[in-house]
Design a protein around this motif. Structure first.
Motif, PDB file in Angstrom:
ATOM      1  N   ARG A  32       1.206  -0.981  -0.434  1.00  0.00           N
ATOM      2  CA  ARG A  32      -0.339  -0.111  -0.446  1.00  0.00           C
ATOM      3  C   ARG A  32       1.020   1.196  -0.242  1.00  0.00           C
ATOM      4  N   ASP A  33       1.487   0.867   0.476  1.00  0.00           N
ATOM      5  CA  ASP A  33       2.901   2.943   1.031  1.00  0.00           C
ATOM      6  C   ASP A  33       3.969   2.323  -0.321  1.00  0.00           C
ATOM      7  N   ALA A  34       4.541   1.119  -0.663  1.00  0.00           N
ATOM      8  CA  ALA A  34       5.814   0.559  -1.593  1.00  0.00           C
ATOM      9  C   ALA A  34       5.932   2.065  -2.567  1.00  0.00           C
ATOM     10  N   LEU A  35       5.323   2.652  -3.303  1.00  0.00           N
ATOM     11  CA  LEU A  35       5.135   3.661  -3.830  1.00  0.00           C
ATOM     12  C   LEU A  35       5.126   4.584  -3.745  1.00  0.00           C
ATOM     13  N   ALA A  36       4.884   5.250  -2.431  1.00  0.00           N
ATOM     14  CA  ALA A  36       5.549   6.592  -2.289  1.00  0.00           C
ATOM     15  C   ALA A  36       6.112   5.890  -1.458  1.00  0.00           C
ATOM     16  N   LYS A  37       6.476   5.367  -0.531  1.00  0.00           N
ATOM     17  CA  LYS A  37       8.351   5.269  -0.225  1.00  0.00           C
ATOM     18  C   LYS A  37       9.529   5.148  -0.740  1.00  0.00           C
ATOM     19  N   GLY A  38       9.013   4.703  -2.383  1.00  0.00           N
ATOM     20  CA  GLY A  38      10.154   4.514  -3.065  1.00  0.00           C
ATOM     21  C   GLY A  38      10.546   3.071  -4.076  1.00  0.00           C
ATOM     22  N   HIS A  66      11.883  -4.435  -1.181  1.00  0.00           N
ATOM     23  CA  HIS A  66      11.256  -4.150   0.064  1.00  0.00           C
ATOM     24  C   HIS A  66      12.155  -3.725   1.779  1.00  0.00           C
ATOM     25  N   PRO A  67      11.557  -2.797   2.344  1.00  0.00           N
ATOM     26  CA  PRO A  67      13.258  -3.210   3.276  1.00  0.00           C
ATOM     27  C   PRO A  67      13.070  -3.859   4.272  1.00  0.00           C
ATOM     28  N   VAL A  68      13.035  -4.711   4.512  1.00  0.00           N
ATOM     29  CA  VAL A  68      13.193  -6.413   4.966  1.00  0.00           C
ATOM     30  C   VAL A  68      13.199  -7.148   4.816  1.00  0.00           C
ATOM     31  N   HIS A  69      12.464  -7.621   3.396  1.00  0.00           N
ATOM     32  CA  HIS A  69      12.412  -8.824   2.735  1.00  0.00           C
ATOM     33  C   HIS A  69      13.066  -8.909   1.639  1.00  0.00           C
ATOM     34  N   GLY A  70      13.649  -8.108   0.604  1.00  0.00           N
ATOM     35  CA  GLY A  70      14.376  -7.594  -0.253  1.00  0.00           C
ATOM     36  C   GLY A  70      13.923  -7.581  -1.310  1.00  0.00           C
ATOM     37  N   PRO A  71      14.096  -7.871  -2.655  1.00  0.00           N
ATOM     38  CA  PRO A  71      13.491  -7.891  -3.977  1.00  0.00           C
ATOM     39  C   PRO A  71      11.978  -9.161  -3.519  1.00  0.00           C
ATOM     40  N   ILE A  72      11.084  -8.490  -4.189  1.00  0.00           N
ATOM     41  CA  ILE A  72       9.780  -9.504  -4.248  1.00  0.00           C
ATOM     42  C   ILE A  72       9.173  -9.381  -5.848  1.00  0.00           C
TER      43      ILE A  72
END
Ligand code: C2E
Ligand code: MG
Ligand code: MG
Ligand code: MG
Length: 289
Positions: A32-38, A66-72
């Motif tokens: 949900r926030d991924a786009l806004a968070k770049g 993903h900041p924790v899981h890396g590339p998804i």
């Protein structure tokens, strides 16, 4: 019920199922926030004319770090985006971004964008496409929308209407992952595709002795030729596959053998350095000059 006594208490709800559902819910929240968070980026994989070896276009592929899981993988997060109603927002961003990037590249490279069935049934899609073209100045013929057979699941008068509106705008349409859905051939009668993308599951194993994949690819190519459509074979990784695919007269090829998806700036750099010949309207540059 999961309630019991002793150690087995949680056995019905424990393990992978619960874990998977929780993970999915969390990912959905994060998305949900991924786009806004770049955290979302758009990379591009070249598509090459099989006969001339010129790069004719690229496919835009979404990436989420993903900041924790890396590339998804998009194979994982696109279905989540579809279920969580985030696909419209992400999809519109991809179309806009792809057009903006494409006008900066030298030559008249086409950019192909994946459009999910849920976007296709959104009546705002033509508006989104038109405003992306207008804002970027990209000629409509340089934008290609990749649709899957999924768009025909909800076949309705609106489906036909959407096809003709998009054709009127002047964008190109490609049928993606051909052969993996329910593959009714009926829709090829009327749907105005410019290209059929042969799914990589047919390319994989095509060189194995006794494989039927070559026969299937040949049949798809014959069908596309007769209908005046181009073909792209996806997922070419080896020279053996490439040679065979060329023999089968597939018009375009795409795969790790040329390049994985790379950043927009790298696309521009490779074109400028002459690493890639440009086709069809750009000058075909030689590496030796
Ligand atoms: P697709 O549209 O069929 O894209 C081709 C996929 O094959 C990409 O996977 C690409 O990285 C991969 N690929 C290319 N060459 C090779 C190869 O030689 N070997 C192998 N093993 N794979 C290769 P990716 O980027 O993981 O995307 C997976 C799927 O996610 C896409 O399949 C598409 O359905 C979806 N997707 C990706 N980006 C978007 C997007 O912006 N919007 C929508 N709606 N879907 C997207
Ligand atoms: Mg695609
Ligand atoms: Mg595909
Ligand atoms: Mg695919």
């Amino acid at each position: 019920a999961a309630k019991g006594s002793g150690r087995g208490r949680f056995r019905f709800f424990s393990g992978d199922l619960l874990q998977a559902a929780t993970d999915r819910r969390r990912l959905e929240d994060d998305l949900r926030d991924a786009l806004a968070k770049g955290e979302i980026d758009l990379l591009y994989q070249p598509i090459v004319n099989a006969r001339t070896n010129c790069v004719t276009g690229v496919e835009a592929l979404m990436r989420w770090t993903h900041p924790v899981h890396g590339p998804i993988s998009p194979a994982l997060f696109i279905p989540i985006a579809e279920e969580a109603d985030l696909i419209q927002q992400l999809g519109a961003w991809v179309i806009r971004r792809a057009c903006e990037d494409a006008v900066r590249w030298p030559g008249a490279l086409r950019v192909a964008v994946n459009v999910s069935p849920m976007q296709f049934t959104n009546e705002d899609l033509p508006k989104i496409v038109l405003s992306a073209l207008a804002a970027s100045g990209l000629p409509p013929a340089r934008l290609e929308l990749e649709l899957t057979e999924g768009v025909f699941l909800s076949e309705s008068p609106e489906t036909d209407g959407m096809f003709s509106v998009l054709k009127d705008i002047g964008v190109r349409l490609a049928l993606d992952d051909f052969g993996t859905g329910y593959s009714s051939l009926g829709y090829l009668k009327t749907a105005p595709f410019d290209k059929i993308k042969i799914d990589q599951s047919f390319v994989r194993g095509v060189t194995a002795p006794g494989s039927r994949n070559g026969a299937i690819i040949a049949a798809i190519v014959a069908l596309a030729d007769a209908l005046g459509m181009e073909t792209t074979a996806e997922g070419i990784e080896s020279f053996d596959q490439l040679a065979l695919i060329r023999d089968l007269r597939v018009s375009h090829v795409q795969g790790y053998i040329y390049s994985k998806a790379i950043a927009s700036g790298e696309i521009a750099a490779r074109l400028e350095s002459g690493d890639w010949a440009i086709a069809p309207s750009g000058p075909a540059r030689q590496r030796s000059e």
